[in-house]
Every structure is written in structure tokens, then in C-alpha cells.
Design a protein around this motif. Sequence first.
Motif, short mmCIF file in Angstrom:
data_model
loop_
_atom_site.label_atom_id
_atom_site.label_comp_id
_atom_site.label_asym_id
_atom_site.label_seq_id
_atom_site.Cartn_x
_atom_site.Cartn_y
_atom_site.Cartn_z
N MET A 43 6.85 2.93 -1.56
CA MET A 43 7.44 4.26 -1.40
C MET A 43 8.41 4.22 -0.24
O MET A 43 8.16 3.51 0.75
N TRP A 83 -5.87 12.96 2.10
CA TRP A 83 -5.41 11.57 2.05
C TRP A 83 -3.95 11.45 2.46
O TRP A 83 -3.46 10.35 2.66
N CYS A 91 -5.91 7.24 0.75
CA CYS A 91 -4.91 7.18 -0.33
C CYS A 91 -5.03 5.86 -1.09
O CYS A 91 -5.19 4.80 -0.49
N THR A 92 -4.95 5.95 -2.41
CA THR A 92 -5.06 4.75 -3.26
C THR A 92 -3.71 4.33 -3.85
O THR A 92 -3.66 3.47 -4.70
N PHE A 93 -2.64 5.00 -3.41
CA PHE A 93 -1.32 4.85 -4.02
C PHE A 93 -1.37 5.29 -5.49
O PHE A 93 -0.59 4.84 -6.30
N CYS A 94 -2.34 6.17 -5.77
CA CYS A 94 -2.52 6.61 -7.17
C CYS A 94 -2.56 5.41 -8.11
O CYS A 94 -1.83 5.34 -9.11
N CYS A 97 -1.01 15.55 -4.33
CA CYS A 97 -2.10 14.61 -4.03
C CYS A 97 -3.44 15.29 -4.24
O CYS A 97 -4.36 14.74 -4.85
N ASN A 156 -6.01 14.03 -7.16
CA ASN A 156 -7.22 13.35 -6.68
C ASN A 156 -8.41 14.29 -6.48
O ASN A 156 -9.48 13.85 -6.05
#
Length: 288
Positions: A40, A84, A164-167, A57, A61
Motif C-alpha cells: 500500500m 487495527w 491488521c492482516t492486509f485483508c 476496516c 473485519n
Amino acid sequence: MSTISRKDFLKILGLAAGSAFLPTVRAQAAIGEADDHVAMLYDSTLCVGCNACTNACRQWNHTTPEPDAEGLHDAPQALSADTWTLIQLYKEGDEYAFVKRQCMHCVHPACVSGCPVQALQKTPQGPVTYDPSRCIGCRYCMYTCPFHVPRFEWDEVIPKIAKCTFCYDRILDGKGPACAERCPTGALIWGRRADLLAEAEKRLAEHPDRYVNHIYGKDDAGGTSVLYLSAVPFEKLGLEDLGTEPIPQLSEDTARVVLPGIIIGGPLALVAIHWISKKGAWEETWPL
Ligand code: SF4
Ligand code: SF4
Ligand code: SF4
């Protein structure tokens, strides 16, 4: 009172022992692959602080809002198990800027190297993910992360780590991160890391008067997958000068010191707890 079953005990022991020699291997796996990682680019000069990204987010999530004192607005003050990502405001005199906080998805993630049971993983696509089923709650990822990102679910009976999982679920589905796809101004874009670095270099070259001449995350802390451009010095946005060396060596050293303690000391502590609880039960039955 919850107790640790024999199965759980053996799982903890097995995960710790089985992972004892893995951190170095995992930390080195990312070298040379970063160009093709998903990343990003956050351009602080384009951010208007609308929080469309943070709302996206939450929605994707299913995290719980953290309202202000009046209970009217979602107003988290820092990253937490439920937050997150957040937008923070830097202000000094007439100068102000926004900054988006979240996991940096480091190219050489110290959290991954520090985790003794591989609950945190650097995926081939770049995002650093978390597997709660492996986590033993030791919190070494919190200690080793140079950006102070992972948070603990202090309110839960069996707490886990949150970040955060970077989606990653969306990435696997061919979509972009929810936050980046929702940004209405282009302040947050996503794509291949090498392409975003080229875009950032282009902006710096075209508008040298607008930006600090640095792409934060290009090399900082060995490189990150969340890249920043800013009009104000990065330190003012809370992005510290961490040098350009990868941080994992520190966490690997920590893991090497800590793991024997977990492998040897952990079972001994559990045996002691088990013995004390049994002794307590025996004394309740046969008071002296
Ligand atoms: S910012 Fe911290 S939690 Fe995120 S990948 Fe880097 S070391 Fe891990
Ligand atoms: S990448 Fe996904 S999990 Fe991370 S801050 Fe953006 S929306 Fe949240
Ligand atoms: S959605 Fe874009 S403009 Fe709005 S706060 Fe997030 S990054 Fe800034």
C-alpha cells in the motif's frame, strides 16, 4: 476456573519444541521477493482524514467501535485489539497532517522471527498473517515489533493477538485491502510493491516542493509493504528513524534465548501449577 487439558499441554509443548530452530529460516524466506509483494502507498498530503478507510476496516473485519466519552462517535485513540487501523492528526501551529496507522507488513517481520510457535507468518504474497490456533499468548510479537503494532485481547478469557492482516482473505480472492479500496481521494492505493515505489518516486520528482524527499518504508527497518509519503518530517507523524537494517536479528536472538526457557521452564511451571492445584484440592478434602 479453566484448566489446561493434557491435549492442550502437549500441543503447547510440541509447537514450542518444533519451532525452536525455525525463525532464521522464515526471516530469510522473504529476501528478494519483496518487489512482487502486495503493498500500500499512503500519501499523507492527499489524506483528508475522512476515516472511510478505518470504517471499511471495521466493516470487513467485524471489529467493535471504540466510542468517545459522549458515545456518539467511533474515536479510537490508538491501535487496539479492536482497532487495527486509525487516522491520527499531527498539528503544530498552522502545520498539520494526517497519518494512517496499521501493521507495516515488514519485508523482514520481527514479529514472525520472534514468535516461537509460528502463529505469525510472512505469506508468499507479502501480508503478515496471524493464526490464533497456534498462538500460546506469550506476546513476544508485541515485544519484538519495532512499530508497536500487535495488541493483546486483555478483555478476553483466552486472549489472543490482534492486528491488521492486509485483508489477506480479500487478497486471496483477487481483491484489494478494504481500506485502500474505500479511500475516496487516492491517498491510499494498493498494488505491487515495486510499482508503488515507482509511483512514489514519480511524485517526489514531479513535486519536490510538496514532499519530504524520502519514501518511508522503502528501506526503513529493512523495508515495509506499507509505504508513506509526507509533507512533514516522518518523526512528527510517529514514524521513527529505525535505520535500514532488518530488525529480525534482534527478535531471532530473543527467540533463541527465550525458547529454551519456554521448552524447559514452561512444562516445569505447568507441572508445578498442576501439583499446587491438586494439593489445594487434597487439603480442601482433608483439612489439617
Ligand atoms: S509492523 Fe510489527 S506486526 Fe507488522 S509485520 Fe512488522 S513487525 Fe510484524
Ligand atoms: S488492510 Fe484490511 S485489516 Fe489492514 S487496515 Fe486495511 S482494511 Fe484493516
Ligand atoms: S479514506 Fe483516504 S482520505 Fe479518508 S482518511 Fe482514509 S486515507 Fe485519508
